[in-house]
Motif scaffolding. Structure first.
Motif, PDB file in Angstrom:
ATOM      1  N   UNK A 136       0.820  -1.215   0.000  1.00 50.85           N
ATOM      2  CA  UNK A 136       0.000   0.000   0.000  1.00 50.85           C
ATOM      3  C   UNK A 136       0.841   1.246   0.000  1.00 50.85           C
ATOM      4  N   UNK A 137       0.222   2.347  -0.359  1.00 48.91           N
ATOM      5  CA  UNK A 137       0.941   3.618  -0.414  1.00 48.91           C
ATOM      6  C   UNK A 137       1.414   4.057   0.960  1.00 48.91           C
ATOM      7  N   UNK A 138       0.753   3.604   2.022  1.00 40.47           N
ATOM      8  CA  UNK A 138       1.141   4.033   3.373  1.00 40.47           C
ATOM      9  C   UNK A 138       2.496   3.485   3.790  1.00 40.47           C
ATOM     10  N   UNK A 139       3.013   2.502   3.051  1.00 36.17           N
ATOM     11  CA  UNK A 139       4.349   1.986   3.383  1.00 36.17           C
ATOM     12  C   UNK A 139       5.448   2.982   3.033  1.00 36.17           C
ATOM     13  N   UNK A 140       5.124   3.983   2.222  1.00 35.41           N
ATOM     14  CA  UNK A 140       6.120   5.001   1.869  1.00 35.41           C
ATOM     15  C   UNK A 140       6.168   6.150   2.875  1.00 35.41           C
ATOM     16  N   UNK A 141       5.184   6.219   3.763  1.00 31.29           N
ATOM     17  CA  UNK A 141       5.144   7.323   4.709  1.00 31.29           C
ATOM     18  C   UNK A 141       4.887   8.652   4.014  1.00 31.29           C
TER      19      UNK A 141
ATOM     20  N   UNK B 106       7.453  12.338  -5.318  1.00 27.74           N
ATOM     21  CA  UNK B 106       6.514  11.286  -5.701  1.00 27.74           C
ATOM     22  C   UNK B 106       7.209   9.942  -5.555  1.00 27.74           C
ATOM     23  N   UNK B 107       6.673   9.090  -4.701  1.00 28.42           N
ATOM     24  CA  UNK B 107       7.307   7.808  -4.408  1.00 28.42           C
ATOM     25  C   UNK B 107       7.309   6.891  -5.624  1.00 28.42           C
TER      26      UNK B 107
ATOM     27  N   UNK C 122       0.595  13.187   3.768  1.00 33.72           N
ATOM     28  CA  UNK C 122       0.697  13.933   2.513  1.00 33.72           C
ATOM     29  C   UNK C 122       1.551  13.098   1.571  1.00 33.72           C
ATOM     30  N   UNK C 123       0.914  12.547   0.533  1.00 33.52           N
ATOM     31  CA  UNK C 123       1.610  11.583  -0.311  1.00 33.52           C
ATOM     32  C   UNK C 123       1.421  11.847  -1.803  1.00 33.52           C
ATOM     33  N   UNK C 124       2.459  11.486  -2.540  1.00 34.78           N
ATOM     34  CA  UNK C 124       2.391  11.380  -3.983  1.00 34.78           C
ATOM     35  C   UNK C 124       3.065  10.066  -4.374  1.00 34.78           C
ATOM     36  N   UNK C 125       2.555   9.410  -5.421  1.00 36.84           N
ATOM     37  CA  UNK C 125       3.095   8.118  -5.819  1.00 36.84           C
ATOM     38  C   UNK C 125       2.952   7.944  -7.322  1.00 36.84           C
ATOM     39  N   UNK C 126       4.016   7.487  -7.966  1.00 38.72           N
ATOM     40  CA  UNK C 126       4.025   7.264  -9.407  1.00 38.72           C
ATOM     41  C   UNK C 126       3.905   5.778  -9.727  1.00 38.72           C
TER      42      UNK C 126
END
Length: 290
Positions: free
Chosen positions: A108-113, A119-120, A264-268
């Motif tokens: 999940x995206x939450x693993x990136x903190x 952008x992760x 606050x997240x961004x993910x590619x």
């Protein structure tokens, strides 16, 4: 292919099950109730009665399939222990196979903190919120097992037409005329993906066993919370009132997992697009039903 899905009747799992069946895969779905069995059958899957918490009840199903998809999550206090035990059984059963077992595991995206302006990508450092730190350990355990060929799928915040998904709380508040409750800050961003697009990513990765490693799945890199509120306000003719709850408050009220939506997240998702040709059909949440 024959595919065992754990969590096949859940919000995301039901869409994955339907996607796999639509592409002529034989899907076996773990279920612990008659209603879940009926739901799986209606989706075109074969119900396998058992309980994720009792691996002995579904261990034999692993021997009958080419792929195992782990989508089950209870969000209860024993979630880590249940998931870890399930992974252990999958690994044990794979030892007896002539060729590696294909496993798709849900991160999940939450693993990136917090990512902020960054952008992760899959190579970005993992800084999971404490409530899900165990998930990173289980993912690594799968990737390192030579009897498995594993992909760790990191979905963005997922929404859909059946109750709204990640938008459900805000939609419920808007429909009843309550102030919209923002967790964390009005300045945060959420990476987003529609459930149908996410389901297609699972199917594409299941079909390509030569692929392994981490794969992000996001249609929109990072949508400001202000834009999400504006769209919900527009759809429900809401007066626009909102209140902000800080991280400490929501974690106290809802549990440690609630730190996730405050990030606050961004993910590619370039990697899955290159590897599988995955493209989102819904590239703008404002154009979707939810």
């Amino acid at each position: 292919m024959k595919i065992l899905i754990l969590g096949g009747t859940g919000s995301i799992g039901s869409a994955v099950t339907a996607e796999l069946v639509a592409h002529n895969h034989l899907v076996i779905g773990l279920c612990r109730s008659q209603s879940s069995a009926h739901k799986l059958a209606a989706l075109g899957a074969q119900p396998w009665r058992g309980d994720l918490r009792n691996p002995a009840s579904w261990r034999a199903a692993i021997d009958q399939v080419d792929v195992v998809i782990q989508l089950a999550a209870s969000f209860e206090e024993d979630m880590a222990a249940v998931d870890t035990a399930a992974i252990a059984v999958i690994k044990q059963q794979a030892r007896h196979r002539n060729k590696p077992l294909r496993v798709l595991y849900t991160g999940g995206c939450w693993l990136y903190g917090e990512t902020g302006e960054h952008a992760a990508r899959e190579t970005s450092p993992k800084r999971p919120i404490p409530a899900f730190a165990w998930m990173q350990d289980n993912a690594q355990s799968l990737l390192q097992d030579p009897k498995l060929t594993s992909c760790i799928i990191h979905p963005a915040m997922t929404y859909h037409e059946d109750g709204g998904g990640v938008f459900s709380r805000l939609l419920s508040q808007a429909a009843s005329g309550q102030p919209l409750e923002v967790w964390g800050s009005i300045q945060i961003r959420w990476p987003l993906v529609h459930r149908r697009d996410l389901a297609r990513a699972y199917r594409l990765l299941a079909e390509q066993p030569e692929l392994s490693g981490h794969y992000n799945v996001a249609a929109q890199t990072g949508v400001p919370m202000r834009a999400i509120l504006d769209e919900i306000i527009r759809r429900h003719l809401h007066d626009g009132a909102y209140l902000v709850r800080n991280r400490k408050y929501v974690m106290f009220k809802y549990g440690n997992w609630a730190a996730g939506p405050t990030l606050d997240q961004q993910m590619r998702a370039d990697k899955i697009q290159t590897a599988c040709g995955w493209r989102p059909e819904v590239s703008d949440f404002t154009q979707a039903a939810f």
